[in-house]
Enzyme design. Structure first.
Site, PDB file in Angstrom:
ATOM      1  N   ASN A   7     -67.523 -26.482 -50.918  1.00  0.00           N
ATOM      2  CA  ASN A   7     -66.441 -25.996 -51.839  1.00  0.00           C
ATOM      3  C   ASN A   7     -65.341 -26.940 -51.327  1.00  0.00           C
ATOM      4  OD1 ASN A   7     -64.275 -25.079 -53.319  1.00  0.00           O
ATOM      5  ND2 ASN A   7     -64.120 -23.102 -52.131  1.00  0.00           N
ATOM      6  N   TRP A   8     -64.963 -28.086 -52.142  1.00  0.00           N
ATOM      7  CA  TRP A   8     -64.059 -29.014 -51.865  1.00  0.00           C
ATOM      8  C   TRP A   8     -62.433 -28.695 -52.184  1.00  0.00           C
ATOM      9  CZ3 TRP A   8     -65.730 -34.696 -53.476  1.00  0.00           C
ATOM     10  CH2 TRP A   8     -66.967 -34.982 -52.697  1.00  0.00           C
ATOM     11  N   LYS A   9     -62.506 -27.579 -52.839  1.00  0.00           N
ATOM     12  CA  LYS A   9     -61.174 -27.130 -53.230  1.00  0.00           C
ATOM     13  C   LYS A   9     -60.469 -28.162 -54.101  1.00  0.00           C
ATOM     14  CE  LYS A   9     -61.680 -23.765 -49.379  1.00  0.00           C
ATOM     15  NZ  LYS A   9     -61.066 -22.952 -48.619  1.00  0.00           N
ATOM     16  N   HIS A  58     -63.821 -16.652 -55.386  1.00  0.00           N
ATOM     17  CA  HIS A  58     -63.364 -16.829 -54.345  1.00  0.00           C
ATOM     18  C   HIS A  58     -61.977 -16.256 -54.017  1.00  0.00           C
ATOM     19  CE1 HIS A  58     -61.983 -19.713 -51.145  1.00  0.00           C
ATOM     20  NE2 HIS A  58     -63.159 -19.982 -51.125  1.00  0.00           N
ATOM     21  N   GLU A  92     -59.515 -17.394 -52.520  1.00  0.00           N
ATOM     22  CA  GLU A  92     -57.999 -17.862 -52.896  1.00  0.00           C
ATOM     23  C   GLU A  92     -57.643 -17.749 -54.344  1.00  0.00           C
ATOM     24  OE1 GLU A  92     -59.368 -21.863 -51.363  1.00  0.00           O
ATOM     25  OE2 GLU A  92     -59.342 -20.890 -49.521  1.00  0.00           O
ATOM     26  N   GLU A 146     -67.656 -13.950 -47.540  1.00  0.00           N
ATOM     27  CA  GLU A 146     -66.629 -14.963 -46.961  1.00  0.00           C
ATOM     28  C   GLU A 146     -65.391 -14.025 -46.411  1.00  0.00           C
ATOM     29  OE1 GLU A 146     -66.985 -19.151 -48.382  1.00  0.00           O
ATOM     30  OE2 GLU A 146     -65.674 -18.031 -49.757  1.00  0.00           O
ATOM     31  N   GLY A 161     -60.780 -20.860 -43.514  1.00  0.00           N
ATOM     32  CA  GLY A 161     -59.736 -22.000 -43.192  1.00  0.00           C
ATOM     33  C   GLY A 161     -58.999 -21.730 -42.042  1.00  0.00           C
ATOM     34  N   SER A 196     -65.013 -20.949 -41.993  1.00  0.00           N
ATOM     35  CA  SER A 196     -65.024 -21.654 -40.776  1.00  0.00           C
ATOM     36  C   SER A 196     -66.423 -21.937 -40.161  1.00  0.00           C
ATOM     37  CB  SER A 196     -63.882 -21.264 -39.497  1.00  0.00           C
ATOM     38  OG  SER A 196     -62.730 -20.962 -40.231  1.00  0.00           O
ATOM     39  N   GLY A 253     -66.188 -24.621 -46.715  1.00  0.00           N
ATOM     40  CA  GLY A 253     -64.968 -25.426 -47.047  1.00  0.00           C
ATOM     41  C   GLY A 253     -64.543 -26.695 -46.532  1.00  0.00           C
ATOM     42  N   GLY A 254     -63.555 -26.715 -45.443  1.00  0.00           N
ATOM     43  CA  GLY A 254     -63.165 -27.528 -44.737  1.00  0.00           C
ATOM     44  C   GLY A 254     -63.995 -28.721 -44.241  1.00  0.00           C
TER      45      GLY A 254
HETATM   46  C1  PEP Z   1     -64.254 -21.486 -48.396  1.00  0.00           C
HETATM   47  O1  PEP Z   1     -63.189 -21.760 -48.924  1.00  0.00           O
HETATM   48  O2  PEP Z   1     -65.224 -21.031 -49.031  1.00  0.00           O
HETATM   49  C2  PEP Z   1     -64.499 -21.614 -47.118  1.00  0.00           C
HETATM   50  C3  PEP Z   1     -65.541 -21.030 -46.464  1.00  0.00           C
HETATM   51  O3  PEP Z   1     -63.445 -22.539 -46.271  1.00  0.00           O
HETATM   52  P1  PEP Z   1     -63.732 -22.934 -44.732  1.00  0.00           P
HETATM   53  O4  PEP Z   1     -65.031 -23.287 -44.318  1.00  0.00           O
HETATM   54  O5  PEP Z   1     -62.782 -23.898 -44.623  1.00  0.00           O
HETATM   55  O6  PEP Z   1     -63.187 -21.499 -43.961  1.00  0.00           O
END
Ligand code: PEP
Length: 248
Positions: free
Chosen positions: A12-14, A92, A94, A164, A170, A209, A230-231
């Site tokens: 997920n590049w956001k 998600h 966010e 999640e 994040g 993470s 994500g990251g």
């Molecule tokens: C996400 O946003 O779905 C996520 C899991 O982010 P991160 O891996 O950065 O925690």
């Protein structure tokens, strides 16, 4: 006989990335054998065209619950299909927080995705205060049940789930493999109460993470079928290492 579930790793590049990253990601992923895992990339919509169709699975990060009409700034399921997507992330945390997406809206979006032939990646997970009060399992059950009530449990055979925990997204604070397994097992058992076959087959990804250093242990848990990243999905090398960690 135990059901074999092919793992899925989704990035997920956001609100990140550009065409340079698209090209680096394509090059890195095509340089290695990742045939044992399904790889899904969910970049911003404007970058979808940079990926060749068929080389990877592509997904949106959100969709409208409507198929057309006066909804400025929205994107419809059929538009994602036309842009080459097979999947779409729905619910998600966010979007639940920033865009006030309730369980009811999330359920309508899941329905819209399915109606248009997309596989929803439905995200559930508890915020930190709910975990601290030890109320996370009923909280997650409520998030799931809102969707079950809307589309029926059998429709979950066309869904991917992602657990999640909000406190792990994040933040660098990953759920321990045991914490992830506890929730994934609970989700599967919750669905099994009304549809054993669906519960056995459904993919449940872990997100929060995930990094090259912790992915293998998380993915080795019996009810963890891959990850939503994500990251670390913004680094082609890290993302590739995480995909490789899904080899069973
Ligand atoms: C996400 O946003 O779905 C996520 C899991 O982010 P991160 O891996 O950065 O925690």
């Amino acid at each position: 006989m135990q059901t074999v579930r092919k793992p899925l790793v989704a990035g997920n590049w956001k609100l990140n990335g550009d065409l340079t990253l698209v090209n680096q990601m394509r090059e890195t992923l095509s340089s290695a054998d990742v045939s044992f895992v399904d790889v899904l990339v969910c970049p911003p919509l404007t970058l979808l065209h940079g990926f060749e169709s068929n080389e990877l699975r592509l997904g949106g990060q959100n969709l409208s619950e409507f198929d057309s009409g006066a909804h400025t700034g929205e994107i419809a399921g059929k538009m994602l299909i036309e842009a080459g997507c097979s999947h779409v992330i729905v619910g998600h945390s966010e979007r639940r927080a920033d865009n006030y997406e309730s369980n009811i809206i999330v359920a309508s979006k899941v329905e819209a995705a399915l109606r248009n032939g997309l596989t929803p990646v439905l995200c559930v997970g508890e915020p930190e205060e709910i975990r601290e009060k030890n109320e996370f399992l009923p909280y997650i059950a409520e998030q799931l049940d809102a969707v079950v009530d809307k589309i029926g449990v059998q429709a979950f055979s066309d869904l991917v789930l992602a657990y999640e925990p909000v406190w792990a997204i994040g933040t660098g604070k990953t759920a321990s493999p045991a914490q992830a397994q506890e929730v994934h097992k609970f989700i599967r058992a919750h669905l099994a109460k009304s549809a054993q076959d669906v519960a056995e087959k459904i993919l449940i990804l872990y997100g929060g993470s995930v990094k090259p250093g912790n992915a293998a242990e998380l993915f080795s848990q019996p009810d963890v079928d891959g990850g939503l990243i994500g990251g670390a999905s913004l680094s082609p090398q890290d993302f590739l290492s995480i995909c490789q960690a899904a080899k069973q």
